[in-house]
Design a protein around this motif. Sequence first.
Motif, PDB file in Angstrom:
ATOM      1  N   ALA A 107      30.987  41.214  33.505  1.00 48.67           N
ATOM      2  CA  ALA A 107      31.094  42.668  33.678  1.00 48.67           C
ATOM      3  C   ALA A 107      32.417  43.158  33.116  1.00 48.67           C
ATOM      4  O   ALA A 107      33.376  42.397  32.989  1.00 48.67           O
ATOM      5  N   ARG A 127      35.098  46.811  33.011  1.00 47.41           N
ATOM      6  CA  ARG A 127      35.389  48.151  33.523  1.00 47.41           C
ATOM      7  C   ARG A 127      36.635  48.696  32.829  1.00 47.41           C
ATOM      8  O   ARG A 127      37.605  47.962  32.624  1.00 47.41           O
ATOM      9  N   GLU A 162      39.442  45.810  33.061  1.00 45.16           N
ATOM     10  CA  GLU A 162      39.131  44.699  33.957  1.00 45.16           C
ATOM     11  C   GLU A 162      37.910  43.965  33.435  1.00 45.16           C
ATOM     12  O   GLU A 162      36.886  44.568  33.125  1.00 45.16           O
ATOM     13  N   LEU A 171      35.319  40.575  34.151  1.00 43.95           N
ATOM     14  CA  LEU A 171      34.852  39.472  34.975  1.00 43.95           C
ATOM     15  C   LEU A 171      34.114  38.505  34.051  1.00 43.95           C
ATOM     16  O   LEU A 171      33.252  38.913  33.262  1.00 43.95           O
ATOM     17  N   ARG A 204      38.800  36.652  36.616  1.00 42.24           N
ATOM     18  CA  ARG A 204      39.029  38.097  36.660  1.00 42.24           C
ATOM     19  C   ARG A 204      40.319  38.382  35.901  1.00 42.24           C
ATOM     20  O   ARG A 204      41.380  37.875  36.261  1.00 42.24           O
ATOM     21  N   ASN A 250      33.029  55.553  38.856  1.00 40.07           N
ATOM     22  CA  ASN A 250      33.626  54.693  37.830  1.00 40.07           C
ATOM     23  C   ASN A 250      32.906  53.362  37.934  1.00 40.07           C
ATOM     24  O   ASN A 250      33.059  52.636  38.892  1.00 40.07           O
ATOM     25  N   TRP A 257      31.168  49.562  37.154  1.00 41.28           N
ATOM     26  CA  TRP A 257      31.204  48.278  36.484  1.00 41.28           C
ATOM     27  C   TRP A 257      30.096  48.269  35.447  1.00 41.28           C
ATOM     28  O   TRP A 257      28.994  48.735  35.706  1.00 41.28           O
ATOM     29  N   VAL A 299      27.762  45.894  33.104  1.00 38.32           N
ATOM     30  CA  VAL A 299      27.305  44.539  32.826  1.00 38.32           C
ATOM     31  C   VAL A 299      26.847  44.468  31.387  1.00 38.32           C
ATOM     32  O   VAL A 299      26.061  45.300  30.943  1.00 38.32           O
ATOM     33  N   GLU A 314      24.978  50.027  36.504  1.00 38.22           N
ATOM     34  CA  GLU A 314      26.234  50.625  36.945  1.00 38.22           C
ATOM     35  C   GLU A 314      26.352  50.535  38.452  1.00 38.22           C
ATOM     36  O   GLU A 314      25.390  50.730  39.185  1.00 38.22           O
ATOM     37  N   ASP A 355      32.183  53.062  42.141  1.00 33.02           N
ATOM     38  CA  ASP A 355      33.533  53.113  42.684  1.00 33.02           C
ATOM     39  C   ASP A 355      33.991  54.555  42.575  1.00 33.02           C
ATOM     40  O   ASP A 355      33.785  55.170  41.542  1.00 33.02           O
TER      41      ASP A 355
END
Length: 590
Positions: free
Chosen positions: A240, A242, A254, A256, A266, A559, A561, A563, A573, A576
Amino acid sequence: MPKTLNIAVIGAGTMAQAVHLPVLRRRWDRFAVTALVDHSPRRRRESSEVWGIGEEARYESVADLIAAVRAKSVSVDAVVLSTDGLHVDDLLQLMKRGLPILVEPPLGYSEDEIARVADFERMTGRRLVMMAYPQQYDDSVSRMAEQIATKDLRMVDHEVLMPASQPLFGGAHVTTSSYDLPSEVRAQRRTNLQAAVVAGSGDGATQRDRDLYVKGLLTGVAHQLAVLEAVYGPVARLVAVRHWPKGVIPGSLELLGELEGGAQVRLVWHYLPFAPEYSETIEVLSARRRMQVELPAPSHGDRRSTVSLREKKAGVVQETSTTAAKGSAELMWEAFHAFVEKGTLPYSGAAEAQTQVALLREVLSTIVVADGRSLEAEPTDEDPSDEETASEDSADGGSTDGPDTTDGTAADGPGSTPDGSSMMVTAPAAVATAAGGSDEAPGGSGATADVAGAVAASDGSDGVDGVDGTDGTDGTGMTGDAEQSHRAGAAEPSHRADDAEPSHRADVVADTTAVSASEATAASPAADTTAAADAGAQPAHEPADDSESKLLPADPVVNAWVVPARQDGDTTEGSDPETPGDRPEDPSRP
């Protein structure tokens, strides 16, 4: 006794002056600087005087250096290449002479560009390129796998906080760059660099996408991937991605990911221009142990990394902590000496750089796809009537879709509202990087200014720097004239120390953030525009007044993430809380 290597320094930018030349002077027992190359007459002269390099050892171009080597008027055993922008043509010239080269990242902007170097190495059967990621060779990083083995690894959490150039390079007393090149030469350099960035990011990428690619990924996250690869291997799968705040470039990133053995990774990279210092922390978990590594910036040669290990033995929690005996830059140069003399393979070379840029291109694509766009150019119908309509709309004050504005900000996308109006929000200045490098960087960042314009003015960059427009990524690799990189960012960036314009502002570019027509009306556009102008006119070190907050609607949005679509053919999605059109970390930055 080890042989003393004769080193040619190509690119006298921030990374060369803040990282490489200090180490070469200190390690006189192993290295001697026999040549310096820089296309700027002023910087070539001033930096040579500072570092004690005679006039007979100064050259304007790589071609001049190679001619001198052929004529045996200078002795060169190896080269450090810390120029901004495009490395590959210079690299191939040097490699044809059989010279090993330490290269400030990024090596190139696309797989195809880097493939030219990797293919040449395979053809000759000899590795000649070593990437300049100092922290790959740090003692604390080298001990990580000894404390927690790959088979026991549960999680790696790597976070970098990147400030503006002053905390990174303020103590290095770097000779500033100058715009003493002919305007047509600078223009051609910008054109060539822009073409390379477009080739790497995709024909469908906007200028903002390209800025994110260079200033955030190639000169920021690339450094983290390199450190991870040196210890536990490359990221095998991207899980993922972001990017936030919305509309801020480079902002925060960010990632993952997953290693080959299934351990999770991370990576977090923040560009926070008003942060007091550079910070880099790696936390590693196993079933029984917790390890934390603190890494200083390579430009801070007097600081040392530390590694702390906590574990439970006989019912008691025990903690041990050790400090490295040498700086990461010095250890990298020792590794380069072994690479030249003994053929010891580096952690990262051309082949690893090619794999890395493919992953970062995938990261950029994932972010762009989440916005409902694509990095591939969409076919357009060349209907004369459509072109005529577009021209009429433009003449009437309307905005057409696609073109970039003169300050490098894309006119299309989230910056424009359905009724054609837009709201101005300042965004952070470029990270002093790019790449070398970075003229850092190092670093090797910026708002939405033209990437090519940021790196075109000087050859000495690597990642993150804003002092003389070097690349990038800080050993981290920020590119060209980027503020980095670890070591990047309009044609004549105003953060240059020798800029003719007397303004003290480090921010030169305004960003646009989308709002609905109703929100724009509720926020009183006329007052908002005045507030934004007032905030942007303040010096970078002074906070904007509270009127800036009127520009941002209060309703929260998501906001998400993102994938990568390649995993399941679709993107999903999460949620956040975030504020629509989030402004930069500090409202006084562009």
